[in-house]
Scaffold this motif. Structure first.
Motif, PDB file in Angstrom:
ATOM      1  N   GLY A 148     -13.545 -21.272   2.220  1.00  0.00           N
ATOM      2  CA  GLY A 148     -13.088 -20.919   3.546  1.00  0.00           C
ATOM      3  C   GLY A 148     -11.652 -20.425   3.589  1.00  0.00           C
ATOM      4  N   ALA A 149     -10.946 -20.476   2.476  1.00  0.00           N
ATOM      5  CA  ALA A 149      -9.558 -20.024   2.453  1.00  0.00           C
ATOM      6  C   ALA A 149      -9.514 -18.502   2.424  1.00  0.00           C
ATOM      7  CB  ALA A 149      -8.848 -20.579   1.215  1.00  0.00           C
ATOM      8  N   PRO A 150      -8.560 -17.897   3.133  1.00  0.00           N
ATOM      9  CA  PRO A 150      -8.453 -16.440   3.069  1.00  0.00           C
ATOM     10  C   PRO A 150      -8.037 -16.007   1.677  1.00  0.00           C
ATOM     11  CG  PRO A 150      -6.598 -17.371   4.257  1.00  0.00           C
ATOM     12  CD  PRO A 150      -7.540 -18.502   3.957  1.00  0.00           C
ATOM     13  N   PRO A 151      -8.493 -14.832   1.233  1.00  0.00           N
ATOM     14  CA  PRO A 151      -8.122 -14.363  -0.105  1.00  0.00           C
ATOM     15  C   PRO A 151      -6.635 -14.046  -0.171  1.00  0.00           C
ATOM     16  CG  PRO A 151      -9.224 -12.626   1.119  1.00  0.00           C
ATOM     17  CD  PRO A 151      -9.297 -13.872   1.970  1.00  0.00           C
ATOM     18  N   GLU A 152      -6.069 -14.150  -1.371  1.00  0.00           N
ATOM     19  CA  GLU A 152      -4.676 -13.756  -1.582  1.00  0.00           C
ATOM     20  C   GLU A 152      -4.597 -12.244  -1.477  1.00  0.00           C
ATOM     21  OE1 GLU A 152      -1.659 -15.336  -2.253  1.00  0.00           O
ATOM     22  OE2 GLU A 152      -2.769 -17.036  -1.462  1.00  0.00           O
ATOM     23  N   THR A 153      -3.700 -11.760  -0.667  1.00  0.00           N
ATOM     24  CA  THR A 153      -3.529 -10.322  -0.516  1.00  0.00           C
ATOM     25  C   THR A 153      -2.057  -9.978  -0.631  1.00  0.00           C
ATOM     26  OG1 THR A 153      -3.315 -10.504   1.880  1.00  0.00           O
ATOM     27  CG2 THR A 153      -5.522 -10.082   1.021  1.00  0.00           C
ATOM     28  N   LEU A 154      -1.786  -8.790  -1.130  1.00  0.00           N
ATOM     29  CA  LEU A 154      -0.416  -8.319  -1.203  1.00  0.00           C
ATOM     30  C   LEU A 154      -0.026  -7.627   0.098  1.00  0.00           C
ATOM     31  CD1 LEU A 154       2.167  -7.882  -2.839  1.00  0.00           C
ATOM     32  CD2 LEU A 154       1.169  -5.751  -3.660  1.00  0.00           C
ATOM     33  N   LEU A 155      -0.966  -6.914   0.700  1.00  0.00           N
ATOM     34  CA  LEU A 155      -0.707  -6.135   1.903  1.00  0.00           C
ATOM     35  C   LEU A 155      -1.741  -6.453   2.967  1.00  0.00           C
ATOM     36  CD1 LEU A 155      -0.254  -2.610   0.295  1.00  0.00           C
ATOM     37  CD2 LEU A 155       1.563  -4.036   1.213  1.00  0.00           C
ATOM     38  N   GLU A 156      -1.339  -6.316   4.204  1.00  0.00           N
ATOM     39  CA  GLU A 156      -2.304  -6.358   5.302  1.00  0.00           C
ATOM     40  C   GLU A 156      -1.838  -5.376   6.363  1.00  0.00           C
ATOM     41  OE1 GLU A 156      -0.734 -10.050   7.997  1.00  0.00           O
ATOM     42  OE2 GLU A 156      -2.203 -10.481   6.453  1.00  0.00           O
ATOM     43  N   ALA A 157      -2.765  -4.912   7.157  1.00  0.00           N
ATOM     44  CA  ALA A 157      -2.421  -3.957   8.212  1.00  0.00           C
ATOM     45  C   ALA A 157      -1.473  -4.614   9.202  1.00  0.00           C
ATOM     46  CB  ALA A 157      -3.695  -3.494   8.909  1.00  0.00           C
ATOM     47  N   ALA A 158      -0.491  -3.854   9.669  1.00  0.00           N
ATOM     48  CA  ALA A 158       0.469  -4.371  10.643  1.00  0.00           C
ATOM     49  C   ALA A 158       0.496  -3.486  11.887  1.00  0.00           C
ATOM     50  CB  ALA A 158       1.864  -4.459  10.017  1.00  0.00           C
ATOM     51  N   GLY A 159      -0.522  -2.679  12.050  1.00  0.00           N
ATOM     52  CA  GLY A 159      -0.600  -1.785  13.196  1.00  0.00           C
ATOM     53  C   GLY A 159      -1.377  -0.538  12.824  1.00  0.00           C
ATOM     54  N   PRO A 160      -1.648   0.314  13.809  1.00  0.00           N
ATOM     55  CA  PRO A 160      -2.430   1.527  13.541  1.00  0.00           C
ATOM     56  C   PRO A 160      -1.606   2.601  12.838  1.00  0.00           C
ATOM     57  CG  PRO A 160      -1.708   1.496  15.826  1.00  0.00           C
ATOM     58  CD  PRO A 160      -1.281   0.174  15.218  1.00  0.00           C
ATOM     59  N   VAL A 161      -2.301   3.505  12.174  1.00  0.00           N
ATOM     60  CA  VAL A 161      -1.661   4.693  11.608  1.00  0.00           C
ATOM     61  C   VAL A 161      -1.194   5.549  12.784  1.00  0.00           C
ATOM     62  CG1 VAL A 161      -2.056   6.806  10.278  1.00  0.00           C
ATOM     63  CG2 VAL A 161      -3.076   4.656   9.531  1.00  0.00           C
ATOM     64  N   ARG A 162       0.025   6.055  12.678  1.00  0.00           N
ATOM     65  CA  ARG A 162       0.569   6.913  13.731  1.00  0.00           C
ATOM     66  C   ARG A 162       0.840   8.300  13.173  1.00  0.00           C
ATOM     67  NH1 ARG A 162       5.472   3.762  15.270  1.00  0.00           N
ATOM     68  NH2 ARG A 162       6.169   5.810  15.907  1.00  0.00           N
ATOM     69  N   LEU A 205       2.910  11.168   8.932  1.00  0.00           N
ATOM     70  CA  LEU A 205       1.908  10.109   9.050  1.00  0.00           C
ATOM     71  C   LEU A 205       2.591   8.784   8.713  1.00  0.00           C
ATOM     72  CD1 LEU A 205      -1.172  10.264   9.601  1.00  0.00           C
ATOM     73  CD2 LEU A 205      -1.514  10.247   7.144  1.00  0.00           C
ATOM     74  N   LEU A 206       2.484   7.797   9.604  1.00  0.00           N
ATOM     75  CA  LEU A 206       3.130   6.502   9.417  1.00  0.00           C
ATOM     76  C   LEU A 206       2.090   5.398   9.309  1.00  0.00           C
ATOM     77  CD1 LEU A 206       5.918   6.923  12.124  1.00  0.00           C
ATOM     78  CD2 LEU A 206       6.187   7.116   9.641  1.00  0.00           C
ATOM     79  N   LEU A 207       2.262   4.547   8.321  1.00  0.00           N
ATOM     80  CA  LEU A 207       1.325   3.445   8.068  1.00  0.00           C
ATOM     81  C   LEU A 207       2.105   2.134   7.984  1.00  0.00           C
ATOM     82  CD1 LEU A 207      -1.517   2.373   7.202  1.00  0.00           C
ATOM     83  CD2 LEU A 207      -0.820   2.871   4.852  1.00  0.00           C
ATOM     84  N   PRO A 208       2.019   1.285   9.012  1.00  0.00           N
ATOM     85  CA  PRO A 208       2.712  -0.008   8.958  1.00  0.00           C
ATOM     86  C   PRO A 208       1.861  -1.060   8.239  1.00  0.00           C
ATOM     87  CG  PRO A 208       1.767   0.317  11.139  1.00  0.00           C
ATOM     88  CD  PRO A 208       1.421   1.539  10.316  1.00  0.00           C
ATOM     89  N   LEU A 209       2.458  -1.683   7.232  1.00  0.00           N
ATOM     90  CA  LEU A 209       1.778  -2.749   6.495  1.00  0.00           C
ATOM     91  C   LEU A 209       2.699  -3.965   6.421  1.00  0.00           C
ATOM     92  CD1 LEU A 209       0.243  -0.683   3.546  1.00  0.00           C
ATOM     93  CD2 LEU A 209      -0.955  -1.554   5.539  1.00  0.00           C
ATOM     94  N   ARG A 210       2.111  -5.111   6.196  1.00  0.00           N
ATOM     95  CA  ARG A 210       2.870  -6.351   6.049  1.00  0.00           C
ATOM     96  C   ARG A 210       2.639  -6.883   4.646  1.00  0.00           C
ATOM     97  NH1 ARG A 210       0.781  -8.777  10.028  1.00  0.00           N
ATOM     98  NH2 ARG A 210       2.271  -7.993  11.520  1.00  0.00           N
ATOM     99  N   LEU A 211       3.738  -7.207   3.963  1.00  0.00           N
ATOM    100  CA  LEU A 211       3.646  -7.784   2.632  1.00  0.00           C
ATOM    101  C   LEU A 211       3.333  -9.269   2.736  1.00  0.00           C
ATOM    102  CD1 LEU A 211       6.813  -6.212   0.991  1.00  0.00           C
ATOM    103  CD2 LEU A 211       4.451  -5.477   0.704  1.00  0.00           C
TER     104      LEU A 211
END
Length: 159
Positions: A98-112, A125-131
């Protein structure tokens, strides 16, 4: 925390000259380098379709545009390593514990998409991601005016 963020940028050149051979070589480079984020420039719908039909790319990467609606006559495209993104709740089962997988990046908003002053209709083109750890990173993918005599337009695009 000891993990590198790998980014690859590539102008795929929209010319028809040896396009299938070039596209295969580009995909090979992407799959060998295994970057977290890929920034492509000069993408046309035919290259997008090629990527969309490539099994290994589809298995490994999420595309910022799957229909070509952001490209115009040609444009920019992001690929984000799927293993870096949290799974969609309905599409991917959670790990057994049930634990979330380890990730390096996740989406932090839509592509603009931001239009640029451009003879060729170019856009930013802008892509916001969260480390992992919470830091936000904004990736920018752009192809500036590059033909002879376009120096003033290129300077304006950089402002």
């Amino acid at each position: 925390e000891g993990q590198e963020l790998r980014v690859l940028t590539f102008n795929v050149w929209f010319s028809q000259h040896m396009r299938l051979e070039r596209w295969a070589a580009i995909v090979h480079l992407v799959l060998c380098a295994n970057p977290h984020v890929v920034c492509f420039q000069e993408v046309k719908v035919d290259f997008l379709e090629y990527l969309s039909s490539h099994t290994a790319i589809q298995r490994s990467y999420a595309l910022s545009d799957v229909t070509g609606c952001t490209l115009g006559s040609y444009g920019n495209l992001f690929l984000v390593l799927r293993a870096s993104l949290p799974p969609a709740p309905a599409a991917c089962p959670q790990p057994r514990d049930g634990a979330p997988p380890e990730t390096l990046l996740e989406a932090a908003g839509p592509v603009r998409i931001l239009p640029l002053p451009s003879v060729f209709g170019r856009k930013l083109l802008l892509l916001p991601l969260r480390l992992r750890g919470g830091a936000r990173v904004l990736f920018a993918n752009v192809h500036l005016e590059s033909t002879d005599g376009e120096g003033p337009a290129r300077r304006e695009q950089l402002r």
